[in-house]
Design a protein around this motif. Structure first.
Motif, PDB file in Angstrom:
ATOM      1  N   UNK A 110      43.872  55.293  37.092  1.00  0.00           N
ATOM      2  CA  UNK A 110      43.315  55.992  35.937  1.00  0.00           C
ATOM      3  C   UNK A 110      43.980  55.563  34.643  1.00  0.00           C
ATOM      4  N   UNK A 111      45.304  55.391  34.670  1.00  0.00           N
ATOM      5  CA  UNK A 111      46.022  54.932  33.472  1.00  0.00           C
ATOM      6  C   UNK A 111      45.614  53.510  33.102  1.00  0.00           C
ATOM      7  N   UNK A 112      45.505  52.626  34.124  1.00  0.00           N
ATOM      8  CA  UNK A 112      45.108  51.241  33.857  1.00  0.00           C
ATOM      9  C   UNK A 112      43.694  51.175  33.291  1.00  0.00           C
ATOM     10  N   UNK A 113      42.847  52.079  33.725  1.00  0.00           N
ATOM     11  CA  UNK A 113      41.467  52.095  33.237  1.00  0.00           C
ATOM     12  C   UNK A 113      41.419  52.356  31.733  1.00  0.00           C
ATOM     13  N   UNK A 114      42.408  53.067  31.232  1.00  0.00           N
ATOM     14  CA  UNK A 114      42.400  53.426  29.807  1.00  0.00           C
ATOM     15  C   UNK A 114      43.037  52.366  28.916  1.00  0.00           C
ATOM     16  N   UNK A 115      43.765  51.404  29.498  1.00  0.00           N
ATOM     17  CA  UNK A 115      44.490  50.437  28.653  1.00  0.00           C
ATOM     18  C   UNK A 115      44.058  48.983  28.860  1.00  0.00           C
ATOM     19  N   UNK A 116      43.430  48.661  29.978  1.00  0.00           N
ATOM     20  CA  UNK A 116      43.025  47.281  30.233  1.00  0.00           C
ATOM     21  C   UNK A 116      41.632  47.009  29.689  1.00  0.00           C
ATOM     22  N   UNK A 117      41.326  45.732  29.577  1.00  0.00           N
ATOM     23  CA  UNK A 117      40.023  45.295  29.090  1.00  0.00           C
ATOM     24  C   UNK A 117      38.900  45.882  29.945  1.00  0.00           C
ATOM     25  N   UNK A 118      37.807  46.261  29.308  1.00  0.00           N
ATOM     26  CA  UNK A 118      36.701  46.927  29.996  1.00  0.00           C
ATOM     27  C   UNK A 118      36.150  46.089  31.142  1.00  0.00           C
ATOM     28  N   UNK A 119      35.983  44.786  30.906  1.00  0.00           N
ATOM     29  CA  UNK A 119      35.453  43.902  31.956  1.00  0.00           C
ATOM     30  C   UNK A 119      36.423  43.813  33.126  1.00  0.00           C
ATOM     31  N   UNK A 120      37.718  43.699  32.827  1.00  0.00           N
ATOM     32  CA  UNK A 120      38.737  43.630  33.870  1.00  0.00           C
ATOM     33  C   UNK A 120      38.758  44.927  34.684  1.00  0.00           C
ATOM     34  N   UNK A 121      38.617  46.040  34.000  1.00  0.00           N
ATOM     35  CA  UNK A 121      38.590  47.335  34.685  1.00  0.00           C
ATOM     36  C   UNK A 121      37.410  47.411  35.643  1.00  0.00           C
ATOM     37  N   UNK A 122      36.242  46.946  35.184  1.00  0.00           N
ATOM     38  CA  UNK A 122      35.043  47.005  36.016  1.00  0.00           C
ATOM     39  C   UNK A 122      35.175  46.134  37.253  1.00  0.00           C
ATOM     40  N   UNK A 123      35.872  44.992  37.117  1.00  0.00           N
ATOM     41  CA  UNK A 123      35.984  44.051  38.231  1.00  0.00           C
ATOM     42  C   UNK A 123      37.130  44.347  39.174  1.00  0.00           C
ATOM     43  N   UNK A 124      38.243  44.870  38.648  1.00  0.00           N
ATOM     44  CA  UNK A 124      39.444  44.897  39.475  1.00  0.00           C
ATOM     45  C   UNK A 124      40.135  46.262  39.571  1.00  0.00           C
ATOM     46  N   UNK A 125      39.750  47.200  38.749  1.00  0.00           N
ATOM     47  CA  UNK A 125      40.378  48.522  38.807  1.00  0.00           C
ATOM     48  C   UNK A 125      39.457  49.529  39.487  1.00  0.00           C
ATOM     49  N   UNK A 126      38.264  49.691  38.954  1.00  0.00           N
ATOM     50  CA  UNK A 126      37.340  50.707  39.477  1.00  0.00           C
ATOM     51  C   UNK A 126      37.019  50.496  40.961  1.00  0.00           C
ATOM     52  N   UNK A 127      36.696  49.248  41.408  1.00  0.00           N
ATOM     53  CA  UNK A 127      36.380  49.086  42.841  1.00  0.00           C
ATOM     54  C   UNK A 127      37.529  49.480  43.752  1.00  0.00           C
ATOM     55  N   UNK A 128      38.754  49.138  43.376  1.00  0.00           N
ATOM     56  CA  UNK A 128      39.903  49.473  44.220  1.00  0.00           C
ATOM     57  C   UNK A 128      40.203  50.972  44.188  1.00  0.00           C
ATOM     58  N   UNK A 129      40.038  51.556  43.020  1.00  0.00           N
ATOM     59  CA  UNK A 129      40.243  53.004  42.938  1.00  0.00           C
ATOM     60  C   UNK A 129      39.215  53.749  43.791  1.00  0.00           C
ATOM     61  N   UNK A 130      37.957  53.341  43.677  1.00  0.00           N
ATOM     62  CA  UNK A 130      36.903  53.998  44.448  1.00  0.00           C
ATOM     63  C   UNK A 130      37.117  53.797  45.948  1.00  0.00           C
ATOM     64  N   UNK A 131      37.578  52.615  46.329  1.00  0.00           N
ATOM     65  CA  UNK A 131      37.841  52.357  47.743  1.00  0.00           C
ATOM     66  C   UNK A 131      38.958  53.255  48.251  1.00  0.00           C
ATOM     67  N   UNK A 132      40.003  53.422  47.443  1.00  0.00           N
ATOM     68  CA  UNK A 132      41.120  54.280  47.843  1.00  0.00           C
ATOM     69  C   UNK A 132      40.667  55.734  47.963  1.00  0.00           C
ATOM     70  N   UNK A 133      39.871  56.185  47.012  1.00  0.00           N
ATOM     71  CA  UNK A 133      39.367  57.560  47.065  1.00  0.00           C
ATOM     72  C   UNK A 133      38.558  57.779  48.335  1.00  0.00           C
ATOM     73  N   UNK A 134      37.713  56.792  48.688  1.00  0.00           N
ATOM     74  CA  UNK A 134      36.922  56.899  49.915  1.00  0.00           C
ATOM     75  C   UNK A 134      37.827  56.936  51.145  1.00  0.00           C
ATOM     76  N   UNK A 135      38.893  56.127  51.143  1.00  0.00           N
ATOM     77  CA  UNK A 135      39.817  56.119  52.274  1.00  0.00           C
ATOM     78  C   UNK A 135      40.522  57.464  52.417  1.00  0.00           C
ATOM     79  N   UNK A 136      40.897  58.063  51.296  1.00  0.00           N
ATOM     80  CA  UNK A 136      41.541  59.377  51.343  1.00  0.00           C
ATOM     81  C   UNK A 136      40.566  60.415  51.886  1.00  0.00           C
TER      82      UNK A 136
END
Length: 651
Positions: A450-476
């Protein structure tokens, strides 16, 4: 006159454009070698040759049925094709053959013509085995590309076709990275060694493992060059096989444009680590991998694990030599009494106090669901986190050492993920495994994403932050579902398609059957398939009495599901949720490993979970009586050797 000049000018422009778009054809060369890797034992070779002769003779005498025989490709004279995937004017992909050739005396040289750098597929013609193909980048009048076709005479591993020595898929010096090494002078024979470099990347909107290059070692050495746009954690897989041993190791590296990574053996160890002068690699990985504590533990782990494997193999051989009939007879008598008690308890209005579990274990159970008050609670709740967490001094030495290495790694990476000044370094630490899905503190990872989503480039967040976060949430969420789906609870309803496309619901099945095993599996899951012989026997024996099996494939493609289903001739209800681990039914049932099984009664209540086939058989015998014992088959013997190493379905 002006019109004539204009027409001449247009003709000249078209000619100029045509000249610019049509580069001269240049020659490419591909050299191939056929390598036969002999069997571990002469007896196996003789048996294989005998079986092949028998199969041919039977096929020749089978009349019309011979059309169903599988054609065996003679790889020593196989035809090799070189193809390119292009897009036509309608936007459709087409496969174009550029050149081909066949092995003669184990050698083939293929030449053709291209105009520009071209990525091609090199494959064995008329063979649908995915292992018998590889990709390469051809350069006009560039260095020849070399490959080898490894024909393994043993059943394992599968035959492979691989580039040899070097894989150069880089087309831009500004984005090129290199992974190389000399692994020839080490503790393992790397004559038939291969190296693959891959990373998790977004492909068509989904996370996928993308291979940057794969090669077979040449005199122990290799080099892989590819392009990367930004700093990325890559996985490097090293494996080797010969008739006397198999070897597999993995390590990580951080690569970015212009970086070079070198693989090397760890001193006094059978492990391999990556080194680089790349600042990010040193900060993210070498800072803890090269520490004295980690290296000392790694060396000790290799020794302890080798001793464990030796003991385990000896134990498995001893178990295989024992009389199965005597073992089954003893186990069946003891288990029948226990299972009969379970059946008797189910008939009582109020279940007696459960036996076999401690008060603490029983306290972890939720109240029984409405309609499931009759279910006996006698299984400990165990989640993936429980199985992966340290068991202290009771665990074998190799597991304790593995846990210590994991602790060193996670502590270093979590510190970086939380405190790195550069948020990109935090992202790399997360991608390197700072928080595994079974860690108790994995919820911290969601906060960091969540913190990285607020400070990294929007395109980078879409490619490398959001998918991993969503995957972790699903695993939990999946683990929480696994923890809640225990004895005495209702199984989630589902409706899925079978191979014919017909929709099948759990509710409909429960209306017709009194005991239903919901079994999650996949075509690539060896332990799943190892249970099939016993499940087939039980299904044949008790299906008419009210026992049913519902298999749910979590394959990623329909083709894999269909092919495996046909190959193994699955006789029970066979449904597919072809979404890998991310399907809603798999998540609802808490599927984090397979095989994963739930035994349900006609009310949809969970009465057993993750039962080994032996325990399932005991329960069915107690309920329906002894079934006739069929003659043992070769498939049964293979299954027994796999089950000997596994105490639970999914162990």
């Amino acid at each position: 006159m002006k019109k004539g000049l204009c027409l001449t000018g247009v003709i000249c422009i078209f000619a100029l454009l045509a000249g610019c778009n049509t580069a001269p054809l240049k020659t490419f060369t591909i050299n191939g070698e056929y390598i036969a890797v002999e069997s571990a034992s002469p007896e196996a070779d003789a048996e294989s040759e005998s079986d092949s002769s028998t199969d041919v003779a039977e096929a020749e005498s089978a009349g019309d049925s011979s059309e169903e025989a599988v054609e065996v490709v003679d790889l020593s004279t196989a035809k090799i094709t070189v193809t390119q995937t292009t897009t036509n004017t309608n936007g459709e992909e087409e496969t174009v053959e550029l050149a081909s050739g066949s092995f003669v005396d184990g050698i083939v040289t293929i030449t053709g013509e291209i105009r520009e750098a071209t990525e091609v597929n090199i494959s064995v013609a008329d063979n649908d085995d995915a292992n018998l193909s590889t990709t390469a980048l051809l350069m006009p009048e560039g260095e020849a590309v070399s490959f080898a076709l490894f024909d393994y005479k043993d059943e394992y591993p599968s035959d492979t076709l691989s580039l040899i020595g070097a894989s150069n898929r880089s087309q831009d010096e500004n984005t090129k990275f290199t992974v190389s090494g000399d692994l020839g002078d080490g503790p393992k024979d790397m004559t038939y060694g291969t190296v693959r470099v891959a990373s998790q990347s977004m492909v068509d909107g989904e996370m996928a493992l993308v291979t940057h290059g794969s090669v077979a070692l040449k005199d122990g050495s290799f080099s892989i060059e590819a392009d990367i746009d930004e700093a990325t954690v890559v996985n490097v897989y090293v494996q080797a096989y010969d008739p006397s041993m198999s070897f597999y190791k993995g390590t990580m590296a951080v690569v970015e444009p212009g970086s070079s990574v070198s693989l090397a053996w760890v001193t006094d160890s059978e492990s391999i680590l990556a080194g680089s002068d790349n600042d990010r690699h040193m900060k993210i990985l070498e800072s803890w991998q090269q520490s004295e504590d980690y290296l000392t533990t790694l060396v000790a782990y290799d020794v302890a694990y080798a001793e464990y494997l030796e003991e385990w193999n000896a134990k498995r051989e001893a178990q295989a030599s024992e009389s199965k009939e005597a073992s089954d007879s003893t186990d069946s008598d003891e288990a029948t009494d226990e299972a009969e008690e379970v059946a008797a308890v189910a008939e009582e209005e109020e279940p007696p106090e459960p036996e076999g579990l401690s008060e603490e274990q029983l306290a972890a159970y939720p109240d029984r669901a409405e309609g499931c008050e009759h279910v006996v609670i006698d299984q400990e709740i165990r989640t993936l986190s429980d199985m992966m967490s340290s068991g202290g001094e009771d665990e074998p030495e190799w597991r304790q050492l593995s846990n210590k290495m994991e602790a060193i790694k996670s502590e270093a990476l979590q510190t970086l993920a939380k405190n790195a000044e550069d948020p990109f370094d935090s992202l790399l630490a997360m991608e390197a495994g700072a928080y595994m899905p079974w860690f108790e503190n994995r919820s911290e990872a969601v906060e960091i994403y969540g913190r990285l989503e607020s400070v990294l480039d929007e395109d980078l967040v879409a490619r490398r932050v959001v998918p991993r976060r969503d995957e972790l949430v699903l695993q939990i969420e999946t683990e929480e579902n696994d923890m809640s789906l225990v004895q005495g609870q209702k199984a989630p309803e589902f409706t899925l398609a079978d191979l014919s496309g017909s929709k099948v619901s759990l509710e409909g099945i429960l209306q017709e059957k009194e005991l239903v095993l919901v079994d999650f599996w996949a075509s690539w899951c060896g332990p799943c398939i190892a249970t099939f012989p016993e499940l087939k026997r039980m299904h044949a024996a008790y299906n008419d009495d009210g026992f049913e099996i519902v298999a749910i494939s979590i394959d990623s493609t329909d083709e894999d599901w269909v092919t495996a289903s046909e190959e193994h001739e699955i006789p029970w209800i066979n449904l597919g949720e072809i979404e890998g681990w991310d399907g809603p039914t798999a998540a609802a049932y808490g599927v984090q490993f397979i095989p994963k099984g739930y035994l349900l009664d006609s009310e949809g209540c969970i009465i057993k979970k993750d039962l080994h086939t032996d325990k399932l058989d005991e329960l069915l015998v107690a309920r329906y009586g002894e079934a006739p014992v069929p003659e043992a088959t070769e498939e049964d013997s293979e299954s027994e050797s796999v089950d000997a190493a596994t105490d639970e379905m999914g162990g």
